[in-house]
Design a protein around this motif. Sequence first.
Motif, PDB file in Angstrom:
ATOM      1  N   VAL A 151       8.161 -11.264  16.929  1.00  0.00           N
ATOM      2  CA  VAL A 151       8.909 -10.187  16.430  1.00  0.00           C
ATOM      3  C   VAL A 151       9.586 -10.627  15.185  1.00  0.00           C
ATOM      4  CG1 VAL A 151      10.995  -8.669  16.888  1.00  0.00           C
ATOM      5  CG2 VAL A 151       9.392  -9.187  18.492  1.00  0.00           C
ATOM      6  N   LEU A 152      10.241 -11.872  15.216  1.00  0.00           N
ATOM      7  CA  LEU A 152      10.962 -12.334  14.108  1.00  0.00           C
ATOM      8  C   LEU A 152      10.132 -12.736  12.989  1.00  0.00           C
ATOM      9  CD1 LEU A 152      13.628 -12.316  16.116  1.00  0.00           C
ATOM     10  CD2 LEU A 152      14.215 -14.135  15.018  1.00  0.00           C
ATOM     11  N   GLU A 153       8.980 -13.380  13.217  1.00  0.00           N
ATOM     12  CA  GLU A 153       7.929 -13.625  12.171  1.00  0.00           C
ATOM     13  C   GLU A 153       7.392 -12.579  11.457  1.00  0.00           C
ATOM     14  OE1 GLU A 153       5.782 -17.633  13.555  1.00  0.00           O
ATOM     15  OE2 GLU A 153       4.899 -16.054  14.323  1.00  0.00           O
ATOM     16  N   ALA A 154       7.283 -11.528  12.333  1.00  0.00           N
ATOM     17  CA  ALA A 154       6.824 -10.227  11.673  1.00  0.00           C
ATOM     18  C   ALA A 154       7.670  -9.724  10.651  1.00  0.00           C
ATOM     19  CB  ALA A 154       6.242  -9.249  12.667  1.00  0.00           C
ATOM     20  N   LEU A 155       9.227  -9.718  10.876  1.00  0.00           N
ATOM     21  CA  LEU A 155       9.990  -9.219  10.169  1.00  0.00           C
ATOM     22  C   LEU A 155      10.302 -10.169   9.023  1.00  0.00           C
ATOM     23  CD1 LEU A 155      12.789  -7.547   9.464  1.00  0.00           C
ATOM     24  CD2 LEU A 155      13.823  -9.266  11.057  1.00  0.00           C
ATOM     25  N   GLY A 156      10.109 -11.336   9.091  1.00  0.00           N
ATOM     26  CA  GLY A 156      10.313 -12.208   8.039  1.00  0.00           C
ATOM     27  C   GLY A 156       9.161 -12.211   7.026  1.00  0.00           C
TER      28      GLY A 156
END
Length: 439
Positions: free
Chosen positions: A403-408
């Motif tokens: 989830v955080l990788e996609a946001l970044g």
Amino acid sequence: MSRGSRNGYGSAVTLPGDPPGGRRAALVWGVGVAVYFVAVIFRTSLGVAGLDAADRFDVNASALSTFSILQLLVYAGMQIPVGLMVDRLGTKKVLALGVVLFTLGQLGFALSPTYGTALASRALLGCGDAMTFISVLRLGTRWFPARRGPLIGQVAALFGMAGNLVSTVFVARALHGLGWTTTFVGSSLAGVLVLVLLLLFLKDHPEGHEPQPVSHAGAAFVRRQIAASWREPGTRLGMWVHFTTQFPAMVFLLLWGLPYLVEAQGQSRSGAGSLLTLVVLSNMAVGLAYGQIIARHHAARVPLALGTVAATALLWAAVLIHPGHAPMWLLVTLCVVLGACGPASMIGFDFARPANPPERQGTASGIVNMGGFVASMTTLFAVGVLLDATGGDYRIAFSSVFVLEALGVVQILRLKSRSHRRERERLVASRVEAVHVPV
């Protein structure tokens, strides 16, 4: 005095104001790096002591993750204030305060009789730790030519990972052989040693290269520093690169790697420790390679960062969806790839450095450094909560990484063209300036 001109692409024109580097610079900078080395040992010592801490304080997964979350919360929250402190007070004063705080935190953690006092000690440690890396980065820019910036930053991070290696190898063995109190009290003596070295040998800048005085006008100055740094697309891009790349390895090394390998993958504690050591060794090797590549080819920055994110996501997905215990070759590959996360996060500083003048380097670095630690703190919390909610299902818990990788990645793609356009403008301006510099 004319300042060194930076074109942001590694081929800087060395002007009279550019620091000379040399042996003295290496010695002074080495003292700062030694402080950072010890800070990382203290920061990551919980990563090999997680199971011991759970037994010592009789806490569950969520409470255990709170140790690291609080430490990182303090660390992340201190980044911009520390950057402002470094810009205003200089490196030596800020580093000295940091050493005192993280040494007291490590000593307090060793002697804490309760969960609450241990939490307070980790918060104190995080506060001191927050003052180290930005200070070391600024020390490098004050003592070495600008063209050395990418490599100097990667080498500083490499020594930090050497501190992580000390945790995964020596602290883990000391805990097994000497026990909790002796191990943590003994390690705190390293803080006393580097404080003495710092007070004796560290200096903010070489003679003749004093920074131009900056007018400090209280809260108004603080707002101007932060706003000016944030307006630069390179600062924001650097923050999101740091956010996206750093946290998978940080979460693994700082707390959840050892429990995951032991409880979910059936590894012995010694086997899990060897895999954590592999992450650190990979980090050190990749860091040298990334530093050399970026120093020569600045256009490689975004591809290296996004490539690291893609490889990390692919290997995590392969491990998590594998039925039963993953084969050793797959775990080894995961750990090797996780080792690239730290060096990739350093690329963030290579976007912010040329985007900001010397008097804003600390503030801009603080903004960038905050990114990865906010992501790490968020993931540490998510993994702990999901483990408790699912009865220890690591597959679900570690899926929060994606989830955080996609946001970044979305933010990196959004900002990279703006940053590149500003860098091209600065490149043209620096060439014009170089033509008019008197020889």
